[in-house]
Design a protein around this motif. Structure first.
Motif, PDB file in Angstrom:
ATOM      1  N   GLY A   1     -25.700  47.543   7.199  1.00 49.56           N
ATOM      2  CA  GLY A   1     -26.248  46.064   6.937  1.00 49.56           C
ATOM      3  C   GLY A   1     -25.774  44.907   8.144  1.00 49.56           C
ATOM      4  O   GLY A   1     -25.561  45.429   9.263  1.00 49.56           O
ATOM      5  N   GLY A   2     -26.049  43.630   7.733  1.00 48.32           N
ATOM      6  CA  GLY A   2     -25.586  42.731   8.507  1.00 48.32           C
ATOM      7  C   GLY A   2     -25.145  41.749   7.841  1.00 48.32           C
ATOM      8  O   GLY A   2     -24.356  41.954   6.620  1.00 48.32           O
ATOM      9  N   PHE A   3     -25.235  40.490   8.296  1.00 43.08           N
ATOM     10  CA  PHE A   3     -24.553  39.070   7.897  1.00 43.08           C
ATOM     11  C   PHE A   3     -25.345  38.138   7.712  1.00 43.08           C
ATOM     12  O   PHE A   3     -26.343  37.866   8.493  1.00 43.08           O
ATOM     13  N   PHE A   4     -25.125  37.060   6.661  1.00 42.41           N
ATOM     14  CA  PHE A   4     -25.974  35.749   6.707  1.00 42.41           C
ATOM     15  C   PHE A   4     -24.943  34.668   6.877  1.00 42.41           C
ATOM     16  O   PHE A   4     -24.737  33.851   5.878  1.00 42.41           O
ATOM     17  N   ASP A   5     -24.312  34.866   8.017  1.00 41.42           N
ATOM     18  CA  ASP A   5     -23.022  33.798   8.398  1.00 41.42           C
ATOM     19  C   ASP A   5     -23.368  33.268   9.684  1.00 41.42           C
ATOM     20  O   ASP A   5     -22.533  32.556  10.088  1.00 41.42           O
ATOM     21  N   GLY A   6     -24.770  33.476  10.196  1.00 45.63           N
ATOM     22  CA  GLY A   6     -25.119  32.709  11.566  1.00 45.63           C
ATOM     23  C   GLY A   6     -24.751  33.550  12.501  1.00 45.63           C
ATOM     24  O   GLY A   6     -25.284  33.012  13.702  1.00 45.63           O
TER      25      GLY A   6
ATOM     26  N   GLY B   1     -28.698  41.335  12.228  1.00 45.57           N
ATOM     27  CA  GLY B   1     -27.623  42.383  12.050  1.00 45.57           C
ATOM     28  C   GLY B   1     -28.605  43.864  12.015  1.00 45.57           C
ATOM     29  O   GLY B   1     -29.426  44.117  12.599  1.00 45.57           O
ATOM     30  N   PHE B   2     -27.963  44.910  11.375  1.00 48.02           N
ATOM     31  CA  PHE B   2     -28.712  46.199  11.239  1.00 48.02           C
ATOM     32  C   PHE B   2     -29.373  46.119   9.772  1.00 48.02           C
ATOM     33  O   PHE B   2     -28.877  45.765   8.697  1.00 48.02           O
ATOM     34  N   ALA B   3     -30.501  46.987  10.068  1.00 46.05           N
ATOM     35  CA  ALA B   3     -31.433  47.178   8.739  1.00 46.05           C
ATOM     36  C   ALA B   3     -31.386  48.726   8.383  1.00 46.05           C
ATOM     37  O   ALA B   3     -30.117  49.323   8.441  1.00 46.05           O
ATOM     38  N   GLY B   4     -32.364  49.241   7.888  1.00 42.01           N
ATOM     39  CA  GLY B   4     -32.237  50.639   7.435  1.00 42.01           C
ATOM     40  C   GLY B   4     -32.317  51.570   8.330  1.00 42.01           C
ATOM     41  O   GLY B   4     -32.592  51.503   9.758  1.00 42.01           O
TER      42      GLY B   4
ATOM     43  N   LEU C   1     -30.831  53.898  13.488  1.00 34.27           N
ATOM     44  CA  LEU C   1     -30.633  52.573  12.975  1.00 34.27           C
ATOM     45  C   LEU C   1     -31.807  51.399  13.536  1.00 34.27           C
ATOM     46  O   LEU C   1     -31.646  51.556  14.789  1.00 34.27           O
ATOM     47  N   CYS C   2     -32.071  50.715  12.549  1.00 31.83           N
ATOM     48  CA  CYS C   2     -32.807  49.301  13.282  1.00 31.83           C
ATOM     49  C   CYS C   2     -31.920  48.292  13.520  1.00 31.83           C
ATOM     50  O   CYS C   2     -31.070  47.937  12.385  1.00 31.83           O
TER      51      CYS C   2
ATOM     52  N   LEU D   1     -37.619  44.778  12.358  1.00 23.81           N
ATOM     53  CA  LEU D   1     -37.688  46.374  11.864  1.00 23.81           C
ATOM     54  C   LEU D   1     -36.724  46.438  10.722  1.00 23.81           C
ATOM     55  O   LEU D   1     -35.784  45.977  10.481  1.00 23.81           O
ATOM     56  N   HIS D   2     -37.274  47.422   9.695  1.00 22.99           N
ATOM     57  CA  HIS D   2     -36.651  47.488   8.665  1.00 22.99           C
ATOM     58  C   HIS D   2     -36.222  49.047   8.427  1.00 22.99           C
ATOM     59  O   HIS D   2     -35.218  49.266   7.326  1.00 22.99           O
ATOM     60  N   TYR D   3     -36.845  50.054   8.958  1.00 24.30           N
ATOM     61  CA  TYR D   3     -36.208  51.170   8.641  1.00 24.30           C
ATOM     62  C   TYR D   3     -37.004  52.235   9.948  1.00 24.30           C
ATOM     63  O   TYR D   3     -37.849  52.042  10.370  1.00 24.30           O
TER      64      TYR D   3
END
Length: 325
Positions: free
Chosen positions: A9-14, A56-59, A69-70, A97-99
């Motif tokens: 995953g990733g982050f929604f913190d900027g 960040g990172f997706a699927g 990883l994307c 990219l999602h996956y």
């Protein structure tokens, strides 16, 4: 008994950082289940000029001792079990990219921002690109900007986010906007029309009925198992009835006795996506991975996943044997 799963995953913190972590599912002798989360790495995507805030990172997928990883606009390969970056695949038309789905001869990449399904060999060469909207729209969108990789590509007409191959060889592609899954062999519908936008779209064994099913999560918190042939919904779980914190639901792994599901904390950027979320839902929302048993009488179990950094969950993957040492 211990089972190990990789979470991405990733982050929604900027920041543009992504994370790879591990969830340990522990079963006691009395069959009580507990979860533990451990961060493996938190890192920026490798190319500074291509980093995108809050992505960040997706699927991802595990194949041949690597986690594929994307990031927002690159495909990355991390060796297992040490999580060393071993390969980067670039393309000037990668966006959001999602996956990524690795197979014997190459990689399928769900290029959500371009609205395409791309196929690359392991040398990073583009073999085929299937556009999901018109050639004219694609040319207009990509030629009007200096670098398509780092722009906000929305609105998306299809918003493809996951692909998976059936036993008959046909490729399934999950489309958020259409609320359905298509079979790319004939572009017919391969699922029912879901009540809300779906994520995932894979086939896995459902032990209580001794049958393979087509599985998705939906944004507001449904987990749905459907018949692979007819599309009939066989079973539906609503996380509102599971006593776990509500949120944007994505990330799913099917077990023999239940499933692991990811929930991402609701925030202003996604709260309007689903009108059923109320003020109380937003206040109580957390980023978690939860175990939901198939037997209703058994308890659910949840663990926070970097919730203090406004994290998001994309993939939940079974670690291979090298990760379970």
């Amino acid at each position: 008994m211990k089972e190990v799963f990789i979470v991405t995953g990733g982050f929604f913190d900027g920041s543009s950082e992504g994370y790879i972590g591990k969830v340990f599912l522990l079963r006691s002798k009395s069959k009580k289940i507990s979860l533990r989360f451990e961060v493996s790495i938190i890192t920026e995507p490798p190319t500074p000029s291509l980093r995108v805030k809050n992505k960040g990172f997706a699927g991802g997928s595990i194949y041949n001792n690597h986690l594929w990883l994307c990031s927002s606009n690159q495909v990355l390969a991390y060796s297992l079990p040490d999580f060393e970056l071993t390969q980067v695949i670039d393309d000037p038309l990668f966006n959001d990219l999602h996956y990524v789905l690795p197979e014997k001869d190459g990689l399928f990449v769900v290029n959500t921002g371009l609205e395409s399904l791309d196929y690359f060999n392991y040398d990073g060469k583009l073999i085929n690109r299937t556009l999901l909207t018109s050639d004219e729209r694609t040319i207009q969108r990509t030629s009007a900007v200096p670098d398509f990789r780092v722009i906000d590509s929305k609105p998306h007409f299809m918003h493809a986010n996951y692909c998976f191959r059936k036993d008959d060889g046909h490729m399934l592609l999950t489309l958020v906007r259409q609320r359905r899954i298509v079979d790319t062999g004939n572009w017919g519908w391969a699922s029912p029309e879901y009540s809300a936008s779906p994520h995932e779209g894979f086939i896995a064994y459902y032990a209580p009925i001794n049958k393979d099913c087509l599985w998705v999560t939906t944004v507001p918190g449904e987990i749905i198992a459907s018949d692979i042939v007819t599309g009939e919904i066989i079973k539906k779980w609503d996380l509102k009835n599971s006593q776990i914190a509500p949120g944007w639901t994505r990330g799913l792994y099917i077990l023999v006795d239940g499933f692991l599901v990811g929930v991402t904390k609701i925030r202003s950027s996604n709260a309007g996506y689903y009108s059923g979320w109320g003020k109380e839902d937003v206040e109580n929302s957390r980023t978690t991975v939860s175990y939901i048993p198939f037997e209703n009488k058994l308890p659910t179990v949840s663990i926070d996943v970097l919730n203090d950094r406004n994290s998001k969950v994309f993939s939940i993957l079974s670690a291979d044997k090298s990760m379970q040492l």
